[in-house]
Scaffold this motif. Structure first.
Motif, PDB file in Angstrom:
ATOM      1  N   PRO A 126      48.741  38.440  44.279  1.00 40.43           N
ATOM      2  CA  PRO A 126      47.783  37.586  43.564  1.00 40.43           C
ATOM      3  C   PRO A 126      47.974  37.703  42.055  1.00 40.43           C
ATOM      4  N   ARG A 127      47.588  36.650  41.360  1.00 43.38           N
ATOM      5  CA  ARG A 127      47.568  36.725  39.897  1.00 43.38           C
ATOM      6  C   ARG A 127      46.291  37.464  39.533  1.00 43.38           C
ATOM      7  N   VAL A 128      46.433  38.564  38.818  1.00 44.45           N
ATOM      8  CA  VAL A 128      45.279  39.391  38.456  1.00 44.45           C
ATOM      9  C   VAL A 128      45.194  39.459  36.940  1.00 44.45           C
ATOM     10  N   LEU A 129      44.014  39.096  36.439  1.00 43.94           N
ATOM     11  CA  LEU A 129      43.739  39.175  35.014  1.00 43.94           C
ATOM     12  C   LEU A 129      42.579  40.144  34.815  1.00 43.94           C
ATOM     13  N   THR A 130      42.708  41.018  33.810  1.00 39.16           N
ATOM     14  CA  THR A 130      41.685  42.030  33.548  1.00 39.16           C
ATOM     15  C   THR A 130      41.283  41.956  32.082  1.00 39.16           C
ATOM     16  N   THR A 131      39.984  42.069  31.834  1.00 36.25           N
ATOM     17  CA  THR A 131      39.535  42.053  30.441  1.00 36.25           C
ATOM     18  C   THR A 131      40.126  43.250  29.720  1.00 36.25           C
ATOM     19  N   TYR A 132      40.349  43.057  28.435  1.00 35.33           N
ATOM     20  CA  TYR A 132      40.881  44.135  27.601  1.00 35.33           C
ATOM     21  C   TYR A 132      39.879  44.436  26.491  1.00 35.33           C
ATOM     22  N   GLY A 133      39.623  45.730  26.285  1.00 32.05           N
ATOM     23  CA  GLY A 133      38.755  46.147  25.191  1.00 32.05           C
ATOM     24  C   GLY A 133      37.276  46.121  25.519  1.00 32.05           C
ATOM     25  N   PHE A 142      43.414  35.832  41.748  1.00 33.91           N
ATOM     26  CA  PHE A 142      43.602  34.485  42.283  1.00 33.91           C
ATOM     27  C   PHE A 142      44.734  34.542  43.301  1.00 33.91           C
ATOM     28  N   SER A 143      44.419  34.315  44.558  1.00 32.63           N
ATOM     29  CA  SER A 143      45.439  34.445  45.597  1.00 32.63           C
ATOM     30  C   SER A 143      46.277  33.193  45.785  1.00 32.63           C
ATOM     31  N   GLU A 144      45.854  32.073  45.225  1.00 32.31           N
ATOM     32  CA  GLU A 144      46.621  30.835  45.340  1.00 32.31           C
ATOM     33  C   GLU A 144      47.157  30.442  43.970  1.00 32.31           C
ATOM     34  N   ASP A 145      48.460  30.158  43.930  1.00 31.73           N
ATOM     35  CA  ASP A 145      49.116  29.841  42.660  1.00 31.73           C
ATOM     36  C   ASP A 145      48.597  28.578  41.992  1.00 31.73           C
ATOM     37  N   ASP A 146      48.106  27.629  42.782  1.00 23.90           N
ATOM     38  CA  ASP A 146      47.688  26.350  42.195  1.00 23.90           C
ATOM     39  C   ASP A 146      46.282  26.379  41.610  1.00 23.90           C
ATOM     40  N   LEU A 147      45.591  27.513  41.708  1.00 33.67           N
ATOM     41  CA  LEU A 147      44.255  27.599  41.109  1.00 33.67           C
ATOM     42  C   LEU A 147      44.398  27.812  39.605  1.00 33.67           C
ATOM     43  N   PRO A 148      43.755  26.978  38.795  1.00 27.53           N
ATOM     44  CA  PRO A 148      43.852  27.118  37.331  1.00 27.53           C
ATOM     45  C   PRO A 148      43.004  28.295  36.826  1.00 27.53           C
ATOM     46  N   ALA A 149      43.651  29.438  36.702  1.00 27.89           N
ATOM     47  CA  ALA A 149      42.948  30.670  36.312  1.00 27.89           C
ATOM     48  C   ALA A 149      42.235  30.507  34.973  1.00 27.89           C
ATOM     49  N   GLY A 150      42.876  29.829  34.014  1.00 23.45           N
ATOM     50  CA  GLY A 150      42.251  29.643  32.704  1.00 23.45           C
ATOM     51  C   GLY A 150      40.927  28.913  32.795  1.00 23.45           C
ATOM     52  N   ASP A 151      40.852  27.914  33.667  1.00 24.25           N
ATOM     53  CA  ASP A 151      39.591  27.187  33.847  1.00 24.25           C
ATOM     54  C   ASP A 151      38.500  28.107  34.383  1.00 24.25           C
ATOM     55  N   ALA A 152      38.862  28.968  35.312  1.00 28.21           N
ATOM     56  CA  ALA A 152      37.878  29.909  35.879  1.00 28.21           C
ATOM     57  C   ALA A 152      37.389  30.878  34.811  1.00 28.21           C
ATOM     58  N   LEU A 153      38.306  31.351  33.955  1.00 30.96           N
ATOM     59  CA  LEU A 153      37.911  32.293  32.900  1.00 30.96           C
ATOM     60  C   LEU A 153      36.958  31.634  31.904  1.00 30.96           C
TER      61      LEU A 153
END
Length: 175
Positions: A126-133, A142-153
């Protein structure tokens, strides 16, 4: 003329072993149905909580999350500090370990820095994004590549920004 008549009486040729097998299979069937029924009643997806998931910041983050994200309905979740949408296609965990300084890609979304776990993304996970700081840190998977991660953030931005920022991402030219 002689008439012969035969009566056939039902005779059970079932052995004791057959009866035990049928009883055992019936028991497993009932237990299986009970397990499926329990899951259907609770419908809760199990998500491993982060070590700091029980804190007040995570409680606030979860309270501000939407019921729908990227067109996916929010799931019922078992696990402190966690949320899920779309049957687990999007999973948020609050209270994960803060990231150490890294050279992985960092992006700023409306004032919140997010770091992409490039190794997991390259390995097909999965694409994993973690907050920093921010402590506690928040992780989005996000387990599906076509999900727009930026929109969710962008959608969950307000909830995450309420966690005080203690450091920020810097560029290579700022070191």
């Amino acid at each position: 003329m002689i008439r012969l008549s035969f009566r056939v009486w039902p005779v059970s040729v079932e052995s004791e072993v057959d009866r035990r097998t049928r009883t055992l299979l019936t028991s497993f069937g009932v237990l299986g149905l009970a397990a499926v029924g329990a899951f259907a009643l609770t419908g809760a997806r199990s998500v491993e909580p982060g070590p700091f998931a029980g804190g007040p910041h995570c409680t606030q983050v979860l309270a501000q999350l939407p019921d729908e994200l990227l067109g996916e309905e929010r799931d019922s979740v078992k696990g402190a500090g966690a949320a899920s949408w779309g049957g687990g296609t999007i999973v948020l965990r609050c209270g994960v370990e803060p990231l150490a300084p890294t050279i992985n890609t960092c992006m700023n979304v409306n004032g919140a820095d997010w770091v992409l776990d490039e190794e997991r993304a390259k390995s097909g996970g999965p694409r994993v994004l973690t907050t920093y700081g921010r402590i506690p840190s928040v992780e989005m998977a996000f387990s599906e590549d076509d999900l727009p991660a930026g929109d969710a953030l962008v959608v969950i931005d307000k909830a995450v920004r309420d966690i005080p920022q203690q450091s920020k991402c810097i560029g290579l030219n700022e070191t």
